[in-house]
Design an enzyme around this catalytic site. Structure first.
Site, short mmCIF file in Angstrom:
data_model
loop_
_atom_site.label_atom_id
_atom_site.label_comp_id
_atom_site.label_asym_id
_atom_site.label_seq_id
_atom_site.Cartn_x
_atom_site.Cartn_y
_atom_site.Cartn_z
N THR A 83 37.02 13.55 -12.74
CA THR A 83 37.70 12.52 -12.28
C THR A 83 37.63 12.43 -10.82
O THR A 83 37.62 13.52 -10.20
CB THR A 83 39.28 12.84 -12.71
N ASP A 84 37.96 11.33 -10.30
CA ASP A 84 38.26 11.08 -8.83
C ASP A 84 39.25 11.88 -8.40
O ASP A 84 39.57 12.00 -7.04
CB ASP A 84 38.17 9.61 -8.49
N GLU A 85 40.28 12.25 -9.38
CA GLU A 85 41.66 12.59 -8.95
C GLU A 85 41.47 14.12 -8.07
O GLU A 85 42.05 14.55 -7.48
CB GLU A 85 42.71 12.99 -9.82
N TYR A 94 46.86 18.63 -13.43
CA TYR A 94 45.71 18.04 -14.07
C TYR A 94 44.44 18.05 -13.22
O TYR A 94 43.64 18.44 -13.64
CB TYR A 94 46.20 16.51 -14.57
N LYS A 133 41.02 20.25 -13.50
CA LYS A 133 39.72 19.52 -13.56
C LYS A 133 38.66 19.99 -12.38
O LYS A 133 37.58 20.25 -12.81
CB LYS A 133 39.96 18.04 -13.49
#
Ligand code: NAD
Ligand code: TYD
Length: 364
Positions: free
Chosen positions: A138-140, A164, A168
């Site tokens: 994810t970009d997060e 989260y 990741k």
């Protein structure tokens, strides 16, 4: 897609993005696909119902943390590539409790990679040359951008803010290390916020649609001026297949929709689409149901991601116009009330009550 492997393992294939990917593989390629999925609250067999070529798909109910099971699946199906999507994926749940995120996202990725490494080592030279492990992230992991900052690139520092995103990022590091240390042919992808059919109604877009139709308040965290970069799930899946087909081992590819919207603008657009498709009986607009509620702790202000590398190197571009994709998504949810009911487990309802109970009153 000429260069796709003929036997592919998709983990998390009963979830939102995984099921769109399995469908795309099943409908547009000749590949045999095996789905490995634990069927958590977010995984549903219904998501894989009605495949065009069911004879080319196998479902295995199991956990990526189970290394022996991963090894058995890889061997039995002579897997030539892995698309790893299985994860705990909801930021708000990771704030309530991160144990499952550490377990599945970090330990599960580690065990799957270990099993896949052993499998890879036992392949012929030709099999090893073809084998790929695509880790879907994810970009997060890049954290939050200020309004004037340029979008994330593959070189942006990794600065996750939610449990989260941290889980990741940890998984991304393990996959990268397997490539650097062991020559394991892994590729990492980091994608922005997906939307489309079959997204669990705990994420913003389906939450808005479901609660609007139920005449409940539509909860906007804080001022609603946080920005997300939206991409249609099918564009994400096409990017993953392109990466599988032609991506270079050891590389990171960012994937984004080039479509930044504030949450408030997105929710207003959703309300307008609902007004058009299914107007409220009292003639008022659904936007009247919007309610600002307490902000998410540690809420990232802005995500935006550049897909320039993917575009230049592999010729991929997002092709779904946002307004059309959003309208199609709204229509999908309107036509699939039975799906919404089917995925609404007691576990899901308990989370929603805990998350929204105090402030998300029914308006009827
Ligand atoms: P999802 O929550 O809808 O689906 C996750 C799937 O993984 C479910 O089917 C679930 O049953 C399965 N699963 C969970 N734990 C498992 C385990 N231990 N073993 C096997 N299966 C397990 O998630 P999603 O939105 O489809 O996201 C898929 C992947 O894409 C995730 O890795 C996520 O981090 C990543 N991603 C999502 C987005 C997004 O906007 N949704 C954006 C970028 C990246
Ligand atoms: P979400 O769909 O959970 O995705 P992510 O946190 O991975 O970006 O949330 C998207 C944005 O919408 C995020 O800024 C949080 C916000 N949001 C709300 O304002 N209200 C809600 O009820 C939800 C679920 C999210």
């Amino acid at each position: 897609m000429a260069n796709l492997p003929s036997s592919i393992l998709v983990t998390g294939g009963a979830g939102f993005i995984g099921s769109a990917l399995v469908r795309m593989l099943n409908e547009t390629t000749d590949a045999r696909v095996v789905t490995l999925d634990k069927l958590t609250y977010a995984g549903h067999r219904e998501n894989l119902a009605g495949l065009a070529h069911p004879e080319r798909h196998t479902f295995v109910h199991g956990d990526v943390c189970d290394r022996a099971l991963c090894a058995a699946v890889l061997a039995e199906h002579r897997v030539e590539a892995v698309l790893h999507l299985a994860a705990e994926s909801h930021v708000d749940r990771s704030i309530v409790g991160a144990d499952a995120f550490v377990e599945t996202n970090i330990v599960g990725t580690h065990r799957l990679v270990e099993a896949a490494r052993a499998h890879f080592s036992a392949l012929s030279a030709e099999g090893r040359a073809r084998f790929r492990f695509v880790h879907v992230s994810t970009d997060e992991v890049y954290g939050s951008l200020a309004p004037n900052e340029l979008p994330f690139t593959e070189k942006s520092p990794v600065r996750p803010n939610s449990p989260y995103a941290a889980s990741k990022a940890a998984a991304d590091h393990l996959v990268r290390a397997a490539h650097r240390t062991h020559g394991f042919p892994a590729i990492l992808t980091n994608c922005s916020n997906n939307y489309g059919p079959r997204q669990m109604p705990e994420k913003l877009i389906p939450v808005v649609i479901e609660r609007a139709l139920a005449r409940m308040s539509i909860p906007i965290y804080g001022d609603g001026l946080q920005v997300r970069d939206w991409i249609h799930v099918d564009d994400h899946c096409r990017a993953l297949l392109r990466v599988l087909e032609a991506g270079r081992a050891g590389e990171v590819y960012n994937i984004g929709g080039d479509c930044e919207r504030t949450n408030l603008a997105l929710v207003r657009a959703l309300c307008a689409a609902l007004d058009h498709e299914r107007p409220r009986a009292d003639g008022a607009g659904y936007a009247a149901q919007i309610e600002h509620v307490a902000d998410r702790p540690g809420h990232d202000r802005r995500y935006a991601i550049s897909s320039a590398k993917l575009a230049h190197e592999l010729g991929w571009r997002a092709t779904t116009p946002f307004e059309q994709g959003l309208a199609d998504t709204v229509r999908w949810y309107l036509a699939n009330g039975a799906w919404l009911a089917a995925v609404s487990s007691a576990e899901h309802r308990a989370f929603m009550a805990r998350q929204y109970g105090p402030h998300a009153r029914s308006l009827t």
